[in-house]
Write a protein that holds these residues in place. Sequence first.
Motif, short mmCIF file in Angstrom:
data_model
loop_
_atom_site.label_atom_id
_atom_site.label_comp_id
_atom_site.label_asym_id
_atom_site.label_seq_id
_atom_site.Cartn_x
_atom_site.Cartn_y
_atom_site.Cartn_z
N ALA A 40 0.71 -1.15 0.02
CA ALA A 40 -0.03 -0.03 0.27
C ALA A 40 0.95 1.21 -0.02
O ALA A 40 0.53 2.32 -0.67
CB ALA A 40 -0.89 -0.05 1.28
N ALA A 41 1.74 1.36 0.73
CA ALA A 41 2.78 2.53 0.94
C ALA A 41 3.57 2.82 -0.47
O ALA A 41 3.91 3.84 -0.98
CB ALA A 41 3.90 2.17 1.96
N LYS A 42 3.97 1.57 -1.20
CA LYS A 42 4.65 1.66 -2.36
C LYS A 42 3.59 2.19 -3.45
O LYS A 42 3.98 3.22 -4.18
CB LYS A 42 5.02 0.16 -2.81
CG LYS A 42 5.69 0.18 -4.27
CD LYS A 42 6.24 -1.23 -4.58
CE LYS A 42 6.80 -1.13 -6.17
NZ LYS A 42 7.11 -2.65 -6.53
N ARG A 43 2.35 1.80 -3.16
CA ARG A 43 1.52 2.16 -4.44
C ARG A 43 1.19 3.97 -4.08
O ARG A 43 1.11 4.58 -4.90
CB ARG A 43 -0.08 1.45 -4.35
CG ARG A 43 -1.09 2.16 -5.02
CD ARG A 43 -2.22 1.36 -5.42
NE ARG A 43 -3.07 1.89 -6.21
CZ ARG A 43 -3.10 2.13 -7.47
NH1 ARG A 43 -2.17 1.61 -8.06
NH2 ARG A 43 -4.12 2.63 -8.00
N ARG A 44 1.02 4.18 -2.93
CA ARG A 44 0.99 5.62 -2.43
C ARG A 44 2.08 6.44 -3.07
O ARG A 44 1.77 7.63 -3.41
CB ARG A 44 0.78 5.73 -1.27
CG ARG A 44 -0.62 5.23 -0.53
CD ARG A 44 -0.95 5.74 0.90
NE ARG A 44 0.03 5.50 1.74
CZ ARG A 44 0.05 4.55 2.61
NH1 ARG A 44 -1.08 3.58 2.61
NH2 ARG A 44 1.09 3.86 3.56
N ALA A 45 3.24 5.95 -3.09
CA ALA A 45 4.36 6.65 -3.32
C ALA A 45 4.48 6.71 -4.87
O ALA A 45 4.69 7.88 -5.27
CB ALA A 45 5.80 5.94 -2.70
N ASN A 46 4.01 5.66 -5.40
CA ASN A 46 3.93 5.65 -6.94
C ASN A 46 2.81 6.77 -7.17
O ASN A 46 2.95 7.58 -8.39
CB ASN A 46 3.66 4.48 -7.56
CG ASN A 46 4.79 3.53 -7.47
OD1 ASN A 46 6.12 3.79 -7.42
ND2 ASN A 46 4.72 2.12 -7.28
N LEU A 47 1.61 6.94 -6.43
CA LEU A 47 0.64 7.88 -7.01
C LEU A 47 0.99 9.22 -6.89
O LEU A 47 0.77 9.76 -7.60
CB LEU A 47 -0.43 7.25 -6.01
CG LEU A 47 -1.73 7.80 -6.54
CD1 LEU A 47 -2.29 7.21 -7.82
CD2 LEU A 47 -3.02 7.24 -5.51
N ARG A 48 1.76 9.36 -5.72
CA ARG A 48 2.31 10.73 -5.34
C ARG A 48 3.23 11.24 -6.57
O ARG A 48 2.96 12.35 -7.05
CB ARG A 48 2.97 11.09 -4.23
CG ARG A 48 2.08 11.03 -2.89
CD ARG A 48 2.88 11.28 -1.72
NE ARG A 48 3.64 10.40 -1.17
CZ ARG A 48 3.45 9.45 -0.49
NH1 ARG A 48 2.29 9.23 0.00
NH2 ARG A 48 4.75 8.64 -0.26
N GLN A 49 3.89 10.25 -7.00
CA GLN A 49 4.90 10.70 -8.15
C GLN A 49 4.27 11.07 -9.58
O GLN A 49 4.48 11.53 -10.18
CB GLN A 49 6.00 9.74 -8.32
CG GLN A 49 6.85 9.67 -7.18
CD GLN A 49 7.95 8.57 -7.25
OE1 GLN A 49 7.78 7.60 -8.33
NE2 GLN A 49 8.87 8.37 -6.38
N ALA A 50 2.88 10.32 -9.49
CA ALA A 50 2.25 10.28 -10.79
C ALA A 50 1.10 11.54 -11.01
O ALA A 50 0.51 11.73 -11.67
CB ALA A 50 1.50 9.14 -10.94
N ILE A 51 1.05 12.23 -9.79
CA ILE A 51 0.13 13.38 -9.67
C ILE A 51 0.81 14.85 -10.15
O ILE A 51 1.53 15.16 -9.29
CB ILE A 51 -0.40 13.71 -8.47
CG1 ILE A 51 -1.10 12.16 -7.82
CG2 ILE A 51 -1.56 14.70 -8.28
CD1 ILE A 51 -1.62 12.23 -6.62
N PRO A 52 0.51 15.11 -11.36
CA PRO A 52 1.30 16.29 -11.69
C PRO A 52 0.71 17.61 -10.65
O PRO A 52 -0.58 17.54 -10.22
CB PRO A 52 0.74 16.71 -13.38
CG PRO A 52 -0.60 15.65 -13.29
CD PRO A 52 -0.45 14.68 -12.34
#
Length: 205
Positions: free
Chosen positions: A129-141
Motif C-alpha cells: 500500500a505504501a509503495k502504491r501511495r508513493a507511486n501515486l504521489r509521483q504520478a500526480i502532476p
Amino acid sequence: MIELKKLFLQDNSEAAFFPTTFKAAKSLKLRFYFTNKKCKYGHLDLRYTSSKECRVCRIHKNKSLVQKQREWYKNNQERVSAIGKQRYYANHENELERSRAKWKLDSNKVRTTNLKWINKNPGYWKHAAAKRRANLRQAIPAWADLEAIKKFYAECPPGYHVDHIHPLQGKTVCGFHTVENLQYLPAAENLRKSNRLEPDDVRAA
C-alpha cells in the motif's frame, strides 16, 4: 487374540468391510485390508493394498513429510518466490482467467480469502500500500484536479472499478493520476487488463 478382537471392534469397526489378506484385497481392487495383526511398529489398523503399509504409519510419515516440506519452504523463501513468479508470468493469461472464474463463482469467498491473507500478512500489505501511495504521489502532476478525481471515484457505479487508461506502472508507458486518465471498467475487465495499455485506446493521459 481375544484382546485384539476386542480392540478391532472398538477402534476399527470399518475393517469388517475389508478382506483379511492382501491377495483378496488386490483381487477385489480394494484400497484397504485388515489382518487383525499389529504392524512392526505396534499399530493395529487397516493396511493399504498398494504398499501393505498400515494406515497409522502412513499418517505419521505424511506428517513428517509435511514438516520437512514446511522447513524447506521456510529456509528457501527466495527460491520459492522466484519459482512462483516465473510460473505465474509464464502462464499469465491462464492465471488471470482462473482468478476471474473464481470471482464469478463466489466473489464473497474471494474477498474473505483475501482479507484473511491481509490480516495474516499485515507487514507485506502495508508495504504494498505504501509503495502504491508513493507511486501515486509521483504520478500526480501539479495541474491535476484532485477534487474532480475524488468525485470520479465517489461516483463509480456498483460492479465497476476505476481504471487508469494509461497505467501508472506500465511496461511501455506510464500515465498520470488525473481525471482525464481515468475510466470506469467492469471489475472482471479491469482485472483482465491489469497494468497493460489496451492497443485500441489511444486517448492521451
